[in-house]
Design a protein around this motif. Sequence first.
Motif, PDB file in Angstrom:
ATOM      1  N   ASP A 727       0.860  -1.174   0.000  1.00 35.19           N
ATOM      2  CA  ASP A 727       0.000   0.000   0.000  1.00 35.19           C
ATOM      3  C   ASP A 727       0.905   1.235   0.000  1.00 35.19           C
ATOM      4  O   ASP A 727       2.128   1.094   0.092  1.00 35.19           O
ATOM      5  CB  ASP A 727      -0.908   0.013   1.242  1.00 35.19           C
ATOM      6  N   ARG A 739      -3.652   4.462   0.147  1.00 36.19           N
ATOM      7  CA  ARG A 739      -4.349   3.604  -0.810  1.00 36.19           C
ATOM      8  C   ARG A 739      -3.711   2.223  -0.822  1.00 36.19           C
ATOM      9  O   ARG A 739      -2.496   2.083  -0.643  1.00 36.19           O
ATOM     10  CB  ARG A 739      -4.370   4.225  -2.217  1.00 36.19           C
ATOM     11  N   GLU A 745      -3.207  -4.327   0.777  1.00 41.80           N
ATOM     12  CA  GLU A 745      -4.210  -4.028   1.796  1.00 41.80           C
ATOM     13  C   GLU A 745      -3.576  -3.241   2.937  1.00 41.80           C
ATOM     14  O   GLU A 745      -2.349  -3.170   3.052  1.00 41.80           O
ATOM     15  CB  GLU A 745      -4.796  -5.328   2.365  1.00 41.80           C
ATOM     16  N   TYR A 777     -12.091  -0.173  -4.015  1.00 45.93           N
ATOM     17  CA  TYR A 777     -11.450  -0.852  -2.882  1.00 45.93           C
ATOM     18  C   TYR A 777     -12.516  -1.727  -2.223  1.00 45.93           C
ATOM     19  O   TYR A 777     -13.712  -1.576  -2.471  1.00 45.93           O
ATOM     20  CB  TYR A 777     -10.890   0.150  -1.881  1.00 45.93           C
ATOM     21  N   ILE A 836      -8.822  -2.536   4.605  1.00 44.57           N
ATOM     22  CA  ILE A 836      -9.115  -2.023   3.263  1.00 44.57           C
ATOM     23  C   ILE A 836      -8.204  -2.765   2.293  1.00 44.57           C
ATOM     24  O   ILE A 836      -6.999  -2.870   2.542  1.00 44.57           O
ATOM     25  CB  ILE A 836      -8.788  -0.515   3.172  1.00 44.57           C
ATOM     26  N   SER A 837      -8.764  -3.248   1.204  1.00 45.06           N
ATOM     27  CA  SER A 837      -7.914  -3.949   0.243  1.00 45.06           C
ATOM     28  C   SER A 837      -8.300  -3.541  -1.174  1.00 45.06           C
ATOM     29  O   SER A 837      -9.337  -2.909  -1.400  1.00 45.06           O
ATOM     30  CB  SER A 837      -8.053  -5.461   0.427  1.00 45.06           C
ATOM     31  N   ALA A 838      -7.457  -3.890  -2.109  1.00 43.92           N
ATOM     32  CA  ALA A 838      -7.738  -3.630  -3.526  1.00 43.92           C
ATOM     33  C   ALA A 838      -7.369  -4.890  -4.276  1.00 43.92           C
ATOM     34  O   ALA A 838      -6.324  -5.471  -4.012  1.00 43.92           O
ATOM     35  CB  ALA A 838      -6.925  -2.436  -4.023  1.00 43.92           C
ATOM     36  N   ASP A 842      -5.374  -0.535  -8.430  1.00 43.03           N
ATOM     37  CA  ASP A 842      -5.040   0.233  -7.239  1.00 43.03           C
ATOM     38  C   ASP A 842      -6.320   0.801  -6.630  1.00 43.03           C
ATOM     39  O   ASP A 842      -7.220   1.229  -7.353  1.00 43.03           O
ATOM     40  CB  ASP A 842      -4.107   1.409  -7.593  1.00 43.03           C
ATOM     41  N   GLY A 843      -6.377   0.815  -5.296  1.00 44.72           N
ATOM     42  CA  GLY A 843      -7.587   1.274  -4.616  1.00 44.72           C
ATOM     43  C   GLY A 843      -7.706   2.787  -4.599  1.00 44.72           C
ATOM     44  O   GLY A 843      -6.798   3.521  -5.008  1.00 44.72           O
TER      45      GLY A 843
END
Length: 853
Positions: A727, A739, A745, A777, A836-838, A842-843
């Motif tokens: 991240d 992000r 994450e 995300y 939080i993950s993507a 990219d988130g």
Amino acid sequence: MTSHILERVPLQQVRLLPGEHFDAQQAGARYLLDLDVDRLLYPFRREAGLPQPTDADGNPVTSYPNWEETGLDGHIAGHYLSACVGFAQVADDPQPFIDRAATVVRSWHECQQSFAGDAVMRGYVGGVPDSRTVFGRLAAGDVESQNFSMNDAWVPMYNVHKTFAGLLDTWADFASIDEQTSQLARTVVLDLADWWCRIAEPLDDETFDRILVSEFGGMCESFAELYARTGEERYHVMADRFKDHAIFDPLAQGEDVLTGMHANTQIPKVLGWERLGAICNDEQADAATNTFWDSVVHHRSVSIGAHSVSEHFHPTDDFSSMIESREGPETCNSYNMSKLAERLWLRSGSADYINFYERVLENHLLSTINPKQPGFVYFTPMRSQHYRAYSTPQECFWCCVGSGLENHARYGRLIYALQRPAAQDSADSAAAGFASSAAETGNTVSNNAEAEATRLLVNLYIDSTFDCPEQGLRITQRAARIEDGVDYTVTFTLESTAEHVPDTPGGLRETTLFLRRPWWAEHYGVMEATCAVCTLDPARTNDIPEGYLPLRLRWNGVAEVVMRLRPRITVERMPDGSPWVSFMKGPKVMALASDSDDMDGEFADAGRMSHIATGPLRPLISMPIINGNPVKACAQVSRPYVHGLTVAATDVSGRTMLFDMHEFSSMHGCRYSVYLPVADDGNVCALRAQLADIDARQAASEQTVVDTIACGQQQSEIDHRYSGDNDMMGADGTLHWRRALAGGEFQYAMRGRGQAHRLEIEVIADSAESDGENTAYEVMLDGLPLQRGEHRRIDGDPTAIDVYPLPDAAETAETAENIENTGENDNADDAAIVRISASAHDGAKITALRLHK
Ligand SMILES: [Zn+2]
């Protein structure tokens, strides 16, 4: 013509006399002595693999809590060492401080020895958790860093710098106090410096620059200082590598890029640039220093000489966060700014530097210790009617405890100074003319030749004595108030302390005394003297520092010179021009005391957020409002208030009332207001309506928000136990964000889960997917995925809000698996892990997370 050089006098030669500064110094010493040196050394011995000593009960000592055991392990010990060195110079009984400093240096030497057989770590000493892995990776060119972490450690270079600084202080200042410890400190710091050079020199610039992404304290300054002391070119090269061109280059070009930056990450860099300018004549470094100084001092500081909100620089044209936030100026920043001011003044003699030095010392630093129950302050909110949290010795180990330990030993550093001729090459010094006809108080004389004697300067009006063996005299200054309650006097007493060879044929000696003519004094002059006093002609006296009254005294035995001052009353607006004013009387910022109710956490514990005064905010609408010209608001008042200042203002019921303000620096144990709202146009009602709007907005948030995380901001993320993988963090202007990169994450522990019914995630709108349906995300709470309920965006607003309704806390507690322990200081039942993950892309750039009722 001979040029003159300003010189700081040894701290040992200055003693404070009873008064506010003296009380603060005594309190600082008590706090320091309360700390257990073996507990502070715990992380160093742990990393070195050495056994821990046992305490009085025969148990091995344990680490201190708080920041000392959550990643910044060992950061206090360097400050502690510097503080012991400071107090050893000013205490009536220096031995306890000398002993403690010697223990630290000796123990560090032992720790360092234990790394002797390690090819990578040889020379290292430090408390950074898992030091071998962190620096082993670095030595191999593996540097993974974000603003406050490097190789999975919390700002390790910032931490290591504290060790450098403590050792460098001991080496220099203990030379005449404890020669053996001074020399051992020299050995340890040179080995430590060589360790760093050995592992960092081979790194290419791209890798080295990644080190600089993470806060690294005063590493530039330490290497510049090592270069100055040893002449070793490799230290000069290393100082240059720590310049951090990402900020150095624009500042050197005169470009102010500070808005949005973490403030105290930057100031120590500037202390290094200043050293490079002074030692190496690095003009670029001087230019960058000057831009920084001008921006921070003239555009970003409030009346107490301090700056930053939630540790960051806000825009110069918007101080609203300063007015609204609990997290006003941080003490560490002012500690560093006062160091910068001291050095710049010694180089130039410019009034701007000494004026700022006095302002921040008298109004911020002095206020950051509670002398009755010694404790240090982290944030000093400018929020009206708020209060501050004080550290407690065995529980709190914040950065501002570290700088706080040092601050109160330092008052004597610049009260006096010497200014000596750069070269004693002039035969005409003996011919310095003293016109006896002008030996009256206050007359200017035309001294035919320039005085070449060393000059004695008084910079600050703090009751104290200065023993100057070099001049064979002791000078004492004491302030007293004149009965009219408006003026006061400062009496300077000079006493001969050595057999003195008379300077003049009449058997009298001559002393050149320069008294600072303070900007805050309306009248300033010699009232009476028991010796001959003449004022030197500025046109014929070389190198008078800006803003000084140059006197020459002819005296013998004991002499007294009495100065009379009238403190000026000044009104300072908030620098952005918003309708808030601060009143000063002389050098002192005045504040209005209010109630002392609901000051939750006034004396802090070891909790993660304990440095913040989290008690309720008082509504701004309840503040008295200055009606019209604020200068008149105090001028109108007929009764001068001896120990403070009385101002006329309109109270909440619309009546004009008189309010007594007191010196902020000694205001403890109550809520206070440094800034008062002002209705310049006399429209008090309109201003009160504006304040009501701010109150309404804040109250809505205060009442419903259970917990907030400011993403990408060091303290907030650390306080919420941030961890992440693949991240990144950054800032778009003043908007800080984090992000998750594709496949990455990050997670936090949030408080108040039991009361929360929704999670709001604030994102930079442009970084979210444009179809408005899918967020860029995914979010999980205690292992369960959340479904977005709403996406709110206001046109023109750079951020948008994603709202996630939460199931009942009891429900998630039953179904969630593997809820991580969030630490002993949080109530685990009331905490939630938000991840939080993507996945594919990219988130979104996430700026804040808020749990709402
Ligand atoms: Zn701090």
